[in-house]
Write a protein that holds these residues in place. Sequence first.
Motif, PDB file in Angstrom:
ATOM      1  N   ILE A   1       0.542  -1.410  -0.267  1.00  0.00           N
ATOM      2  CA  ILE A   1      -0.433   0.029  -0.055  1.00  0.00           C
ATOM      3  C   ILE A   1       0.788   1.214   0.170  1.00  0.00           C
ATOM      4  CG2 ILE A   1      -1.474   1.433   1.356  1.00  0.00           C
ATOM      5  CD1 ILE A   1      -2.312  -1.805   1.800  1.00  0.00           C
TER       6      ILE A   1
ATOM      7  N   VAL B   1       2.280   7.174   4.443  1.00  0.00           N
ATOM      8  CA  VAL B   1       0.825   6.713   4.768  1.00  0.00           C
ATOM      9  C   VAL B   1      -0.054   6.011   5.905  1.00  0.00           C
ATOM     10  CG1 VAL B   1      -0.471   5.238   3.770  1.00  0.00           C
ATOM     11  CG2 VAL B   1       0.587   5.754   2.784  1.00  0.00           C
TER      12      VAL B   1
ATOM     13  N   ALA C   1      -7.589   2.054   1.367  1.00  0.00           N
ATOM     14  CA  ALA C   1      -6.757   1.788   1.000  1.00  0.00           C
ATOM     15  C   ALA C   1      -7.380   0.426   0.659  1.00  0.00           C
ATOM     16  CB  ALA C   1      -4.964   1.958   0.869  1.00  0.00           C
ATOM     17  N   ARG C   2      -7.187  -0.098   1.796  1.00  0.00           N
ATOM     18  CA  ARG C   2      -7.314  -1.778   2.629  1.00  0.00           C
ATOM     19  C   ARG C   2      -8.826  -2.230   1.979  1.00  0.00           C
ATOM     20  NH1 ARG C   2      -8.525  -2.903   8.194  1.00  0.00           N
ATOM     21  NH2 ARG C   2     -10.055  -2.529   7.447  1.00  0.00           N
TER      22      ARG C   2
ATOM     23  N   ALA D   1      -8.996  -1.462  -2.060  1.00  0.00           N
ATOM     24  CA  ALA D   1      -8.612  -2.837  -2.460  1.00  0.00           C
ATOM     25  C   ALA D   1      -9.893  -3.846  -2.307  1.00  0.00           C
ATOM     26  CB  ALA D   1      -7.738  -3.314  -2.015  1.00  0.00           C
TER      27      ALA D   1
ATOM     28  N   LYS E   1      -3.656  -2.392  -9.607  1.00  0.00           N
ATOM     29  CA  LYS E   1      -2.397  -0.839  -9.069  1.00  0.00           C
ATOM     30  C   LYS E   1      -1.386  -0.935 -10.151  1.00  0.00           C
ATOM     31  CE  LYS E   1       0.644   0.732  -4.972  1.00  0.00           C
ATOM     32  NZ  LYS E   1       0.755  -0.293  -3.655  1.00  0.00           N
TER      33      LYS E   1
END
Length: 417
Positions: free
Chosen positions: A52, A58, A66-67, A70, A84
């Motif tokens: 990530i 981050v 972000a997780r 995804a 990505k």
Amino acid sequence: MLTDTQCRQALPGEKERKLTDAHGLFLRISPTGSKSWCWKYRLGEREKRLTIGPYPLVSLKAARAARDAARAQLLAGIDPGQSKRLEKQRATVGESFEDVAKAWFDSKKKSLTPRYAKQVWARLEQNAFKRFRSQPIQTITPTMVLEAIRQIEARGAITMAHEVRAHMSDIFVWAIAAGLAEQDPAAVIRKALKPQTAGRRPAHLKLAEAQGLLKAVEQSKTAHWATLLASRLTALTAARPGVVRLAERSEFEGFGGTEPIWRIPATKMKLSAALKQDARNDFVVPLSRQAVAVVNAAMKVSPSEQWLFPGVASWLKPISDSTLSKLYRETGFTGAHVPHGWRATFSTIMNELAAVEERPGDREVIDLMLAHIKGDVEAAYNRAAYMPRRREIAQLWADMLMNGMPEPETLLFRHND
């Protein structure tokens, strides 16, 4: 679940450490102390990992977001890792047709000769970029490509239309492999193009006609001596005009003996890029007495230390690739004979003579003289093995063609302005 304090205070160990958060998210800590967020997930039977980004650039909150994004991709049947990578590819290459074409060309041109690579790019510049330059490659449809190709056909450039379509298809295939496109619209329209007419270059195929042509050309009131001598050497050797115009002083050998030759470097021959780099594929042309006379005449007056046939405007360059064709057009042979046609003239007349004299073996020798045999070790051996007969045929052809023709010196200063 992790806290930001835990992430910030975590220390490295002798081996890589992992601090687990939730739903597959974890903080990877390397022995050097660097920290980065990763997400572990499964796609089918395979376990995969998505990086990530670095911590603390981050944050924990951003990593969880972000997780979750995804995870949403995975539920929709999309591989987050692949997605990505494609985003990075698009950022590097770009998404427009021209951007992708440039990336394709950069990889493709390594296997092309510089001259052909230049031609390929020029075709795209003139025929494809005007229509698709900034258009996202994924949005181009077969109908759009066909419309662009039809415009080329409307100019009467049927061969160009086929070549441009093929180049565009290669670009789309490259884009598909790079994950930048999903289809090749140029492949779909291939059979919709107007068919190419497989025609030979116009040429006089009778000896009397060939002699009359040469006499008429050499009576030109405006042609420069280099153009006239290049024309005569083309006729005598049946070499490709593009090779003749690029002839250099250093390529001619053995003029003091009985076996003069013209050694054309493989780099100038019609070969693949790989074969051009092998000197064993140099093409050796046995020269008749008349051809030697032409070369000697040119060497005497050429102001260039390199070029046998220097240009009129500047002797630092050879005559242009259109000079001979222009001469033939201006002397009235449009549609009847082109400089390249001397190859067909030589082949037809000498093969007919071989048939009359019952020398079937000459057919292969004549093909060798035209460099029709592929460039490899066996072909190089055959060219050398047949050299005595090649020299005999070259001299016989020159005696027939030059019968009654003036010496090349008469062409030197008549139009030398």
